[in-house]
Structure formats: C-alpha cells, structure tokens
Motif scaffolding. Structure first.
Motif, PDB file in Angstrom:
ATOM      1  N   LEU A   5       0.824  -1.208   0.000  1.00 10.97           N
ATOM      2  CA  LEU A   5       0.000   0.000   0.000  1.00 10.97           C
ATOM      3  C   LEU A   5       0.858   1.259   0.000  1.00 10.97           C
ATOM      4  CD1 LEU A   5      -2.872  -1.051   2.422  1.00 10.97           C
ATOM      5  CD2 LEU A   5      -2.854  -1.057  -0.082  1.00 10.97           C
ATOM      6  N   ARG A   6       1.990   1.192   0.667  1.00 13.07           N
ATOM      7  CA  ARG A   6       2.925   2.332   0.639  1.00 13.07           C
ATOM      8  C   ARG A   6       3.480   2.510  -0.773  1.00 13.07           C
ATOM      9  NH1 ARG A   6       4.146   7.191   1.970  1.00 13.07           N
ATOM     10  NH2 ARG A   6       6.328   7.562   2.330  1.00 13.07           N
ATOM     11  N   PHE A   7       3.808   1.399  -1.434  1.00 15.04           N
ATOM     12  CA  PHE A   7       4.288   1.465  -2.816  1.00 15.04           C
ATOM     13  C   PHE A   7       3.206   2.052  -3.718  1.00 15.04           C
ATOM     14  CE2 PHE A   7       4.760  -0.326  -7.069  1.00 15.04           C
ATOM     15  CZ  PHE A   7       6.026   0.160  -7.386  1.00 15.04           C
ATOM     16  N   ARG A   8       1.951   1.602  -3.554  1.00 18.78           N
ATOM     17  CA  ARG A   8       0.841   2.143  -4.352  1.00 18.78           C
ATOM     18  C   ARG A   8       0.701   3.643  -4.133  1.00 18.78           C
ATOM     19  NH1 ARG A   8      -5.126   0.497  -2.658  1.00 18.78           N
ATOM     20  NH2 ARG A   8      -4.677   2.079  -1.097  1.00 18.78           N
ATOM     21  N   ASP A  37      -5.237   3.121   4.638  1.00 22.17           N
ATOM     22  CA  ASP A  37      -4.516   2.456   3.546  1.00 22.17           C
ATOM     23  C   ASP A  37      -3.850   3.418   2.567  1.00 22.17           C
ATOM     24  OD1 ASP A  37      -5.318   0.030   4.639  1.00 22.17           O
ATOM     25  OD2 ASP A  37      -7.101  -0.100   3.370  1.00 22.17           O
ATOM     26  N   GLY A  38      -3.429   4.568   3.041  1.00 24.79           N
ATOM     27  CA  GLY A  38      -2.752   5.531   2.186  1.00 24.79           C
ATOM     28  C   GLY A  38      -3.680   6.332   1.297  1.00 24.79           C
ATOM     29  N   LEU A  39      -4.983   6.191   1.501  1.00 24.81           N
ATOM     30  CA  LEU A  39      -5.942   6.970   0.720  1.00 24.81           C
ATOM     31  C   LEU A  39      -6.066   8.374   1.297  1.00 24.81           C
ATOM     32  CD1 LEU A  39      -8.793   4.315   0.316  1.00 24.81           C
ATOM     33  CD2 LEU A  39      -7.055   4.953  -1.374  1.00 24.81           C
ATOM     34  N   ILE A  40      -6.470   9.298   0.460  1.00 23.78           N
ATOM     35  CA  ILE A  40      -6.790  10.660   0.880  1.00 23.78           C
ATOM     36  C   ILE A  40      -8.264  10.849   0.574  1.00 23.78           C
ATOM     37  CG2 ILE A  40      -6.265  13.104   0.633  1.00 23.78           C
ATOM     38  CD1 ILE A  40      -3.550  12.193  -0.602  1.00 23.78           C
ATOM     39  N   ASN A  59      -4.852   7.967  -5.469  1.00 28.07           N
ATOM     40  CA  ASN A  59      -5.189   7.567  -4.101  1.00 28.07           C
ATOM     41  C   ASN A  59      -6.186   8.528  -3.455  1.00 28.07           C
ATOM     42  OD1 ASN A  59      -3.248   5.486  -4.312  1.00 28.07           O
ATOM     43  ND2 ASN A  59      -2.738   5.708  -2.164  1.00 28.07           N
ATOM     44  N   MET A  60      -6.733   9.443  -4.244  1.00 31.66           N
ATOM     45  CA  MET A  60      -7.697  10.420  -3.748  1.00 31.66           C
ATOM     46  C   MET A  60      -9.111   9.900  -3.990  1.00 31.66           C
ATOM     47  SD  MET A  60      -8.275  13.562  -2.552  1.00 31.66           S
ATOM     48  CE  MET A  60      -6.639  14.209  -2.683  1.00 31.66           C
ATOM     49  N   GLU A  77     -13.126   1.511  -3.347  1.00 30.68           N
ATOM     50  CA  GLU A  77     -12.338   2.614  -3.895  1.00 30.68           C
ATOM     51  C   GLU A  77     -10.835   2.342  -3.759  1.00 30.68           C
ATOM     52  OE1 GLU A  77     -13.768   4.732  -5.778  1.00 30.68           O
ATOM     53  OE2 GLU A  77     -15.822   4.280  -5.188  1.00 30.68           O
ATOM     54  N   SER A  78     -10.434   1.632  -2.728  1.00 29.25           N
ATOM     55  CA  SER A  78      -9.029   1.250  -2.576  1.00 29.25           C
ATOM     56  C   SER A  78      -8.590   0.346  -3.722  1.00 29.25           C
ATOM     57  CB  SER A  78      -8.828   0.551  -1.224  1.00 29.25           C
ATOM     58  OG  SER A  78      -7.486   0.194  -1.044  1.00 29.25           O
ATOM     59  N   ARG A  79      -9.483  -0.537  -4.151  1.00 28.81           N
ATOM     60  CA  ARG A  79      -9.163  -1.395  -5.303  1.00 28.81           C
ATOM     61  C   ARG A  79      -8.971  -0.551  -6.565  1.00 28.81           C
ATOM     62  NH1 ARG A  79     -13.576  -5.528  -3.465  1.00 28.81           N
ATOM     63  NH2 ARG A  79     -12.334  -6.845  -2.079  1.00 28.81           N
ATOM     64  N   HIS A  80      -9.769   0.510  -6.713  1.00 29.97           N
ATOM     65  CA  HIS A  80      -9.572   1.403  -7.859  1.00 29.97           C
ATOM     66  C   HIS A  80      -8.205   2.095  -7.778  1.00 29.97           C
ATOM     67  CE1 HIS A  80     -13.340   0.841  -9.817  1.00 29.97           C
ATOM     68  NE2 HIS A  80     -14.077   1.413  -8.880  1.00 29.97           N
ATOM     69  N   ALA A  81      -7.787   2.482  -6.584  1.00 31.61           N
ATOM     70  CA  ALA A  81      -6.464   3.098  -6.429  1.00 31.61           C
ATOM     71  C   ALA A  81      -5.379   2.131  -6.891  1.00 31.61           C
ATOM     72  CB  ALA A  81      -6.242   3.516  -4.977  1.00 31.61           C
ATOM     73  N   THR A  82      -5.542   0.861  -6.577  1.00 36.79           N
ATOM     74  CA  THR A  82      -4.584  -0.153  -7.035  1.00 36.79           C
ATOM     75  C   THR A  82      -4.641  -0.289  -8.553  1.00 36.79           C
ATOM     76  OG1 THR A  82      -4.740  -1.312  -4.922  1.00 36.79           O
ATOM     77  CG2 THR A  82      -3.918  -2.585  -6.813  1.00 36.79           C
ATOM     78  N   GLN A  83      -5.837  -0.211  -9.126  1.00 42.52           N
ATOM     79  CA  GLN A  83      -5.964  -0.274 -10.579  1.00 42.52           C
ATOM     80  C   GLN A  83      -5.228   0.880 -11.253  1.00 42.52           C
ATOM     81  OE1 GLN A  83     -10.233  -0.358 -10.891  1.00 42.52           O
ATOM     82  NE2 GLN A  83     -10.350  -2.579 -10.587  1.00 42.52           N
TER      83      GLN A  83
END
Length: 138
Positions: A5-8, A37-40, A59-60, A77-83
C-alpha cells in the motif's frame, strides 16, 4: 501501512494521478483529510461529473455530500487506487471510460460489464448487476 500500500501510494503520486485528484478536490471546494490504507479522502464534491456517490483518482477518493465513507465503499475505492497503479496512472482513465462505454452499450449501465468495476466489487461500490442486452443470443 503494508509495503504494497505504501508502494501504491508513492507510485500514484509519481504517476501524477493522486496530484490530479488533489487538484480536482481543491478546485471543487472539498474538505480533504487522510484516510486508511494511504488513501486521501475529499468530502463535499458537488460537480455533476462523474456520476456516483464516490470516485477515485489515484489515491484520492472524492465523496458527494450525501455519501458516507463506509468500510465497504473504502474497500471498493481502494481497489480502484490499485488499478490506477497497475495501469501506470493516467492511462487508467482511458481504459476505464472505454470499459464503461462497452458496459453501457451491452447493459445500459456503465458498471455492470465494466471489468474495473467488477474487479473492485460491484456490490461494495453500490452497483447492481444488470443483464446483458446486446448481443442477444438466439
């Protein structure tokens, strides 16, 4: 925070999607805070596009005033950040809108046959799966 998650988080900053999301949130007058999870998280998004209670850019995660950041929705939404990270950032937008168009053509709904929404979890994102209407099988 786990290393992946930090890398993402770092990759989505470097590929400019999180900065783009931050500019969008600030331009729309959103209140911004750190999330899990590093999201904003950005609250109070009122612009007409895109449709939906929440959407992600890097990550926003931007939320409309009537949408609460539930654990399930944040997971989606976290899965979208990974995408975004896997698609190298900005190309995700082209791929996502192409997939949404394909889904709209086939089902009348931009999410039902969109592989990005399906992988992120239709139900956790607040979507209902609609049946395929084209092409019809005989």
């Amino acid at each position: 925070m786990p290393l992946r998650l930090r890398f993402r988080q770092l990759w989505n900053a470097a590929n400019l999607t999180t900065p783009l999301g931050l500019v969008l949130a600030l331009a729309a007058g959103c209140r911004v805070q750190r999330g899990p999870d590093g999201l904003i998280l950005a609250f109070g998004y009122r612009w007409a596009f895109p449709d939906g209670g929440a959407f992600t850019v890097g990550n926003m995660v931007l939320f409309r005033p009537h949408t609460a950041p539930t654990a399930r929705l944040l997971e989606h939404e976290s899965r979208h950040a990974t995408q975004y990270a896997w698609c190298l950032g900005l190309p995700f937008l082209v791929l996502y809108f192409t997939a949404a168009g394909w889904s709209l053509l086939r089902t009348g709904d931009p999410a039902s046959r969109n592989p990005f929404e399906r992988q992120a979890g239709l139900v956790t994102g607040g979507y209902r799966e609609r049946p395929v209407r084209w092409p019809r099988r005989r």
